[in-house]
Design a protein around this motif. Structure first.
Motif, mmCIF file in Angstrom:
data_model
loop_
_atom_site.group_PDB
_atom_site.id
_atom_site.type_symbol
_atom_site.label_atom_id
_atom_site.label_comp_id
_atom_site.label_asym_id
_atom_site.label_seq_id
_atom_site.Cartn_x
_atom_site.Cartn_y
_atom_site.Cartn_z
ATOM 1 N N VAL A 171 0.882 -3.266 3.608
ATOM 2 C CA VAL A 171 0.932 -1.805 3.664
ATOM 3 C C VAL A 171 2.009 -1.272 2.716
ATOM 4 N N ALA A 172 3.157 -1.942 2.692
ATOM 5 C CA ALA A 172 4.201 -1.524 1.743
ATOM 6 C C ALA A 172 3.661 -1.582 0.317
ATOM 7 N N PHE A 175 1.335 1.313 -0.491
ATOM 8 C CA PHE A 175 2.047 2.561 -0.775
ATOM 9 C C PHE A 175 2.772 2.505 -2.117
ATOM 10 N N GLU A 178 -1.039 1.521 -4.801
ATOM 11 C CA GLU A 178 -2.356 2.169 -4.741
ATOM 12 C C GLU A 178 -2.205 3.681 -4.949
ATOM 13 N N LYS A 179 -2.712 4.183 -6.042
ATOM 14 C CA LYS A 179 -2.558 5.611 -6.324
ATOM 15 C C LYS A 179 -3.724 6.440 -5.783
ATOM 16 N N ASP A 180 -4.821 5.768 -5.464
ATOM 17 C CA ASP A 180 -6.001 6.457 -4.932
ATOM 18 C C ASP A 180 -5.850 6.574 -3.406
ATOM 19 N N ALA A 181 -5.563 7.801 -2.947
ATOM 20 C CA ALA A 181 -5.251 8.007 -1.525
ATOM 21 C C ALA A 181 -6.401 7.577 -0.617
ATOM 22 N N ILE A 182 -7.626 7.843 -1.053
ATOM 23 C CA ILE A 182 -8.764 7.513 -0.196
ATOM 24 C C ILE A 182 -8.922 5.996 -0.057
ATOM 25 N N LEU A 184 -6.456 3.926 -0.336
ATOM 26 C CA LEU A 184 -5.315 3.534 0.506
ATOM 27 C C LEU A 184 -5.654 3.700 1.988
ATOM 28 N N ILE A 185 -6.265 4.823 2.335
ATOM 29 C CA ILE A 185 -6.639 5.056 3.738
ATOM 30 C C ILE A 185 -7.574 3.954 4.237
ATOM 31 N N LYS A 186 -8.594 3.648 3.416
ATOM 32 C CA LYS A 186 -9.564 2.616 3.815
ATOM 33 C C LYS A 186 -8.864 1.281 4.102
ATOM 34 N N LYS A 188 -5.653 0.516 4.473
ATOM 35 C CA LYS A 188 -4.619 0.565 5.511
ATOM 36 C C LYS A 188 -5.243 0.458 6.903
ATOM 37 N N GLU A 189 -6.361 1.150 7.082
ATOM 38 C CA GLU A 189 -6.995 1.150 8.398
ATOM 39 C C GLU A 189 -7.594 -0.209 8.734
ATOM 40 N N PHE B 175 -16.301 9.299 3.373
ATOM 41 C CA PHE B 175 -15.781 8.401 2.340
ATOM 42 C C PHE B 175 -16.673 8.376 1.110
ATOM 43 N N ALA B 181 -8.675 13.973 -0.576
ATOM 44 C CA ALA B 181 -8.147 13.036 0.431
ATOM 45 C C ALA B 181 -7.599 13.773 1.651
ATOM 46 N N LEU B 184 -10.348 14.918 3.782
ATOM 47 C CA LEU B 184 -10.910 13.732 4.446
ATOM 48 C C LEU B 184 -10.073 13.347 5.663
ATOM 49 N N LYS B 188 -11.653 13.356 9.379
ATOM 50 C CA LYS B 188 -11.758 12.027 9.998
ATOM 51 C C LYS B 188 -11.015 12.010 11.340
ATOM 52 N N LEU C 109 9.335 0.590 5.266
ATOM 53 C CA LEU C 109 8.217 0.117 4.435
ATOM 54 C C LEU C 109 7.773 1.172 3.425
ATOM 55 N N TYR C 110 7.818 2.443 3.825
ATOM 56 C CA TYR C 110 7.359 3.508 2.934
ATOM 57 C C TYR C 110 8.496 4.023 2.047
ATOM 58 N N ALA C 181 -1.402 13.537 -1.149
ATOM 59 C CA ALA C 181 -2.035 12.983 0.055
ATOM 60 C C ALA C 181 -1.291 11.752 0.566
ATOM 61 N N ILE C 182 -0.817 10.918 -0.340
ATOM 62 C CA ILE C 182 -0.157 9.674 0.085
ATOM 63 C C ILE C 182 1.171 9.992 0.787
ATOM 64 N N ILE C 185 0.339 11.243 4.227
ATOM 65 C CA ILE C 185 0.027 10.142 5.154
ATOM 66 C C ILE C 185 1.312 9.518 5.693
ATOM 67 N N LYS C 186 2.256 9.243 4.779
ATOM 68 C CA LYS C 186 3.526 8.617 5.188
ATOM 69 C C LYS C 186 4.239 9.456 6.249
#
Lengths: 216, 216, 216
Positions: A171-172, A175, A178-182, A184-186, A188-189, B175, B181, B184, B188, C109-110, C181-182, C185-186
């Motif tokens: 996860v670290a 963050f 990964e610059k694509d937030a979507i 990252l969400i996928k 991370k989950e 997605f 994002a 989303l 979600k 971590l973030y 967005a990132i 999220i954090k």
């Protein structure tokens, strides 16, 4: 009514009822975890689709088994262990299956086709913990090899620690890189759901340790 | 002290205490779910603001009822069902209310004004499951119509499956098509909280099924 | 065997066992919460790194204490309060520690170095609730000052309400003003984990209230 038949009436059929259900449930988790490892190592989308369906099916089987344990718990006045421990163990085993299916379902829904190293590592750790969980569950029926149960529980705890570490690092990294937030969400989950499956194995191990203490 | 007054002392007032509380709590969930459906079908932000406030208020009422059930459970030595089942049922009903309020609160905080088809569908399914939950709860007091309770529980399970399906499709679509994002994340989370409300209805149904088995 | 020694055998050592463990666990949460407040108010990354490690270490201590309570619960036939309440209280106290560590772990971590006003406020509220939780736990051993326990529980409830409000406002603001967005999220996740710590304090307060009712 002879004394014998009275006794027959009172002698609990509990052991015959609960242990096979627990063994089937734990065995089912190993089956699901095995398919999960296969899935994250497959490069063929069609194969993965089929594996996702198998996981769904087995998770339903697990639900049925858990339900049956709850029903038996409602019917059986005498149980081999404390009722709350039977309930907690059944719930924990079911939660492992749920989380594996939850992770696989997300991989499927999010159309994941790049299975990263931490995902593969977590799948391996889940399989390892599931195998130890099944081993320990099998020993519960006679409690002859208490040492074996304790050893399995210790190994499950160690696997859970490793999974924590893999998850935190992954996860670290997400963050950081990964610059694509979507995306990252996928990821991370999925990582979180996989890591949670090992937490649930630890829950099962904790219940079994409680059972050992009570029946020492 | 006459035998009569002794009996009066021992005859539990439990039924008079627990059933009305459960009925009020289940009825309160139907009220919240009804307002939720109204909210997601309203095009007027001012109306919605008012409805959000009503949901908050009713959720507090639900908290109070749950609290009272717990308190009575602490005081009453004799309970109509197993204590753990009373506790679990009260918790499950409260969790339905919590999740509906949680979803509404997010709609409010995230200033949602575009209520999508899956959101509306999930709200409908929550209302359906709540109505069946209330029906089943009402039958608990005499257990005369066990079949009715079982039927309601089966319908709740079916609604939960439909909600799962709606949720999975809606998230997969998010997605696939939602490139923003932050949007989303908002949708979600709302979908997940709505879907979770139906899971909690299923939890309540499972407890009621356990009660049926024990009192068959 | 003298009558005396027989009595000695039967008189439960339960009070000597459970209360010190609960007090240590509650005291440990205050220690963790104190370090959390220090962390979110520190501008020195090296200091924060050290504080994160301290939180991790104390969270492990808390795990050990919880584990010991569960083990004792398995061994002790006689307990000072209902077994389910001892279990629930130990779990709730552990959950507070877990959530504080979970929030700190995410900050670490973030690589968070901008601790916003709502983060600081939530950390303060967690410390407040923890101090009241410890106070109430200390009074449990003799139940002489029932009023004090009830007052602490009421204050914990009020703190939880404030935390809810701070969290809701902070998340609404994030969705209004944070375009990254990132980053959203954090921060959202850290705020949610902090807010959850106060929920767990409320859970502990609810259990203590149940204990009061049962032993009134």
């Amino acid at each position: 009514m002879s004394l014998n038949s009275i006794f027959q009436y009172f002698v609990p059929k509990d052991r015959k009822v609960f242990f096979p259900l627990f063994e089937q449930a734990a065995n089912n988790v190993v089956a699901i975890a095995t398919i999960l490892v296969e899935t994250v190592n497959s490069n063929n989308p069609a194969t993965r689709d089929d594996l996702y369906k198998q996981i769904d099916k087995l998770e339903n089987v697990g639900d049925e088994l858990t339900h049956q344990i709850y029903i038996e718990l409602g019917k059986n006045f005498i149980t081999p262990f404390d009722r709350e421990d039977i309930h907690a163990l059944a719930t924990a085993i079911d939660d492992v299956a749920d989380n594996i299916q939850g992770a696989a379902n997300r991989m499927n829904l999010y159309s994941i086709d790049d299975f990263t190293v931490p995902i593969k590592k977590l799948a391996d750790l889940i399989l390892q913990a599931s195998i130890d969980m099944e081993k320990a569950v099998r020993e519960l029926k006679d409690l002859k090899n208490v040492r074996n149960i304790a050893d399995s529980c210790i190994r499950i705890n160690s696997v859970e620690n490793q999974a924590d570490y893999v998850f935190d690092r992954a996860v670290a990294d997400l963050f950081l890189y990964e610059k694509d937030a979507i995306k990252l969400i996928k990821y991370k989950e999925i990582l979180a759901t996989l890591e949670n499956a090992t937490d649930m194995c630890e829950d099962a191990a904790n219940v079994m340790e409680t059972i050992l203490v009570k029946n020492a």
